[in-house]
Design a protein around this motif. Structure first.
Motif, mmCIF file in Angstrom:
data_model
loop_
_atom_site.group_PDB
_atom_site.id
_atom_site.type_symbol
_atom_site.label_atom_id
_atom_site.label_comp_id
_atom_site.label_asym_id
_atom_site.label_seq_id
_atom_site.Cartn_x
_atom_site.Cartn_y
_atom_site.Cartn_z
ATOM 1 N N LYS A 1 4.562 4.964 -4.237
ATOM 2 C CA LYS A 1 3.393 4.282 -4.028
ATOM 3 C C LYS A 1 2.394 5.085 -3.210
ATOM 4 O O LYS A 1 1.233 5.126 -3.665
ATOM 5 C CB LYS A 1 3.720 2.669 -3.474
ATOM 6 C CG LYS A 1 2.591 1.957 -3.656
ATOM 7 C CD LYS A 1 1.965 1.713 -4.976
ATOM 8 C CE LYS A 1 0.669 1.001 -5.245
ATOM 9 N NZ LYS A 1 0.409 0.812 -6.575
ATOM 10 N N GLN A 2 2.934 5.596 -2.088
ATOM 11 C CA GLN A 2 1.981 6.450 -1.072
ATOM 12 C C GLN A 2 1.496 7.717 -1.916
ATOM 13 O O GLN A 2 0.574 8.051 -1.611
ATOM 14 C CB GLN A 2 2.902 6.574 0.225
ATOM 15 C CG GLN A 2 3.166 5.403 0.870
ATOM 16 C CD GLN A 2 4.173 5.685 2.105
ATOM 17 O OE1 GLN A 2 4.309 6.933 2.451
ATOM 18 N NE2 GLN A 2 4.641 4.610 2.444
ATOM 19 N N ALA A 3 2.408 8.208 -2.957
ATOM 20 C CA ALA A 3 2.070 9.333 -3.621
ATOM 21 C C ALA A 3 0.847 9.059 -4.514
ATOM 22 O O ALA A 3 0.638 9.937 -5.173
ATOM 23 C CB ALA A 3 3.197 10.082 -4.228
ATOM 24 N N TRP B 1 13.215 11.398 -0.877
ATOM 25 C CA TRP B 1 12.083 12.469 -1.247
ATOM 26 C C TRP B 1 12.289 13.587 -1.888
ATOM 27 O O TRP B 1 11.596 13.840 -2.876
ATOM 28 C CB TRP B 1 11.908 13.048 0.237
ATOM 29 C CG TRP B 1 10.734 13.992 0.351
ATOM 30 C CD1 TRP B 1 11.066 15.454 0.336
ATOM 31 C CD2 TRP B 1 9.548 13.912 0.779
ATOM 32 N NE1 TRP B 1 9.659 15.755 0.490
ATOM 33 C CE2 TRP B 1 8.869 15.078 0.635
ATOM 34 C CE3 TRP B 1 8.764 12.692 1.068
ATOM 35 C CZ2 TRP B 1 7.559 15.259 1.121
ATOM 36 C CZ3 TRP B 1 7.338 12.995 1.431
ATOM 37 C CH2 TRP B 1 6.873 14.101 1.188
ATOM 38 N N TYR C 1 6.645 -3.275 -0.177
ATOM 39 C CA TYR C 1 7.007 -1.873 -0.194
ATOM 40 C C TYR C 1 5.680 -1.207 -1.315
ATOM 41 O O TYR C 1 5.519 -0.107 -1.025
ATOM 42 C CB TYR C 1 8.208 -1.389 -0.644
ATOM 43 C CG TYR C 1 9.509 -1.692 0.285
ATOM 44 C CD1 TYR C 1 8.948 -1.903 1.627
ATOM 45 C CD2 TYR C 1 10.557 -1.156 -0.239
ATOM 46 C CE1 TYR C 1 10.111 -2.174 2.487
ATOM 47 C CE2 TYR C 1 11.598 -1.354 0.975
ATOM 48 C CZ TYR C 1 11.415 -1.918 2.240
ATOM 49 O OH TYR C 1 12.309 -2.023 2.910
ATOM 50 N N GLY C 2 5.189 -2.076 -2.121
ATOM 51 C CA GLY C 2 4.059 -1.634 -2.808
ATOM 52 C C GLY C 2 4.410 -1.622 -4.282
ATOM 53 O O GLY C 2 3.552 -0.982 -5.220
ATOM 54 N N ARG D 1 6.306 9.306 9.181
ATOM 55 C CA ARG D 1 5.719 8.136 8.374
ATOM 56 C C ARG D 1 6.368 6.787 9.037
ATOM 57 O O ARG D 1 5.520 5.807 8.969
ATOM 58 C CB ARG D 1 6.122 8.274 6.897
ATOM 59 C CG ARG D 1 5.636 9.367 6.162
ATOM 60 C CD ARG D 1 6.025 9.677 4.672
ATOM 61 N NE ARG D 1 5.568 10.557 3.983
ATOM 62 C CZ ARG D 1 4.565 10.632 3.029
ATOM 63 N NH1 ARG D 1 4.264 9.304 2.565
ATOM 64 N NH2 ARG D 1 4.228 11.525 2.494
ATOM 65 N N GLN E 1 8.646 3.147 -1.682
ATOM 66 C CA GLN E 1 7.358 3.365 -0.657
ATOM 67 C C GLN E 1 6.827 4.834 -1.014
ATOM 68 O O GLN E 1 5.608 4.809 -0.877
ATOM 69 C CB GLN E 1 7.916 3.118 0.648
ATOM 70 C CG GLN E 1 8.441 1.743 1.074
ATOM 71 C CD GLN E 1 9.223 1.815 2.300
ATOM 72 O OE1 GLN E 1 8.577 1.886 3.407
ATOM 73 N NE2 GLN E 1 10.433 1.915 2.489
ATOM 74 N N LEU E 2 7.549 5.898 -1.004
ATOM 75 C CA LEU E 2 7.248 6.968 -1.113
ATOM 76 C C LEU E 2 6.112 7.280 -2.465
ATOM 77 O O LEU E 2 5.325 8.006 -2.487
ATOM 78 C CB LEU E 2 8.329 8.073 -1.086
ATOM 79 C CG LEU E 2 8.810 8.166 0.462
ATOM 80 C CD1 LEU E 2 10.167 9.070 0.382
ATOM 81 C CD2 LEU E 2 7.896 8.671 1.405
ATOM 82 N N GLU F 1 4.070 3.626 7.859
ATOM 83 C CA GLU F 1 3.979 3.867 6.364
ATOM 84 C C GLU F 1 5.349 4.019 5.826
ATOM 85 O O GLU F 1 5.199 3.781 4.533
ATOM 86 C CB GLU F 1 3.173 5.241 6.200
ATOM 87 C CG GLU F 1 1.860 5.640 6.798
ATOM 88 C CD GLU F 1 1.434 6.969 6.568
ATOM 89 O OE1 GLU F 1 2.021 7.615 5.767
ATOM 90 O OE2 GLU F 1 0.193 7.248 6.744
ATOM 91 N N LEU F 2 6.445 3.727 6.376
ATOM 92 C CA LEU F 2 7.793 4.046 5.903
ATOM 93 C C LEU F 2 8.590 3.004 6.742
ATOM 94 O O LEU F 2 8.576 3.111 7.841
ATOM 95 C CB LEU F 2 8.133 5.601 5.907
ATOM 96 C CG LEU F 2 9.391 5.505 5.060
ATOM 97 C CD1 LEU F 2 9.285 5.414 3.713
ATOM 98 C CD2 LEU F 2 10.132 6.910 5.373
#
Length: 308
Positions: free
Chosen positions: A166-168, A133, A187-188, A269, A163-164, A274-275
């Protein structure tokens, strides 16, 4: 209680699984009954004495900066936490760690544990999750629509970073071995580069952000600058990237710091699905010296959680 401790700096042979006095929480602290801790590379560096000037240890020292457990006692002045609450935390690197049945934790470091998954596996979240993060958003300032290369995405920090990012809303390219590829796709990750067949320097494109999690030689880390777009960012958790103003590229060295608010956000998350927390294996505390040996020789299969 039982604990893994070391009485001097050195190799893995200094780690002893032995009887130790159960700690008592002081003002502003809670006593946590440990259900899990995890191995992080910094644990070995601290044990060996490489970081003694930055993170001096008081002997006998107890390693383990990640903790998941339940509150077993509350010190004076602590508010908002009660006995029996399930918690996670990143421990200060100069305090006694969590490779023990009990550990004292500053109340300000605590976050409620995830409500889902194995309780011990939550110990795989604090250090790695916070590093990811902070690297992405504090150091690199990643924004939606940007492209990012995560060099070394197969590890614990890399998995969270994919993961983070991609979510951003970023487009994510990840370097990893074949054994991690499927997990990173889930995870994307938009693209996975097998570093065993393709050198990262041969990608032939540039990215808004390059996050280096594995390259350690100054020359190779410096070479990653060629992969950064004009005005982009190179952030590294390993070797410091060279300072540069060329093409407006900014460089940043990632230093992990505790932040209970950020940790609580990561837990949320996890609870929302989501995580994902990935744990390669669980081992007893008594195996800690062997875990350090496996890490040093490259035999560690991935994020390892240790349980009392």
């Amino acid at each position: 209680m039982k604990a893994v401790r070391y009485h001097q700096y050195g190799g893995s042979e200094v780690l002893n699984y032995e009887e130790a006095e159960q700690p008592v929480p002081g003002a502003g602290e809670v006593l946590v009954k440990v259900v899990g801790t995890s191995f992080n590379p910094v644990d070995a560096a601290i044990r060996a004495g490489f970081l003694h000037e930055v993170f001096p240890q008081t002997f006998p020292a107890v390693p383990g900066i990640d903790v998941a457990g339940t509150i077993a006692g509350v010190g004076a002045g602590v508010e908002g936490w009660r006995e029996g609450a399930a918690v996670v935390a990143l421990l200060p690197m100069t305090s006694a760690g969590a490779t023990a049945e009990y550990v004292t934790v500053p109340a300000e470091a605590l976050a409620a544990a995830p409500r889902t998954g194995e309780p011990a596996d939550a110990a795989a979240l604090p250090a790695a999750g916070l590093t990811a993060w902070q690297a992405l958003f504090e150091n690199a300032g990643l924004q939606a629509g940007q492209s990012i290369l995560i060099n070394g995405a197969g590890g614990a920090v890399g998995g969270y970073a994919v993961q983070l990012a991609k979510q951003a809303g970023a487009t994510v390219t990840a370097t990893a071995s074949a054994r991690s590829a499927q997990r990173l796709r889930e995870y994307g990750a938009d693209r996975i580069v097998d570093y065993t067949t393709t050198a990262v320097g041969d990608l032939g494109e540039r990215f808004d952000v390059v996050l280096n999690l594995v390259t350690t030689s100054p020359e190779e880390t410096g070479g990653l600058l060629d992969l950064v777009n004009d005005g982009g960012v190179l952030a590294s958790t390993t070797t410091p990237p060279p300072e540069t103003a060329d093409r407006g590229v900014r460089t940043a060295r990632v230093f992990l710091h505790g932040d209970a608010g950020q940790l609580a956000g990561l837990v949320a998350r996890v609870d929302e699905g989501e995580l994902r927390i990935h744990v390669a294996e669980r081992r007893p505390l008594a195996d800690l010296a062997a875990v350090h040996d496996d890490a040093a020789s490259g035999r560690l299969p991935g994020k390892t959680v240790l349980v009392p």
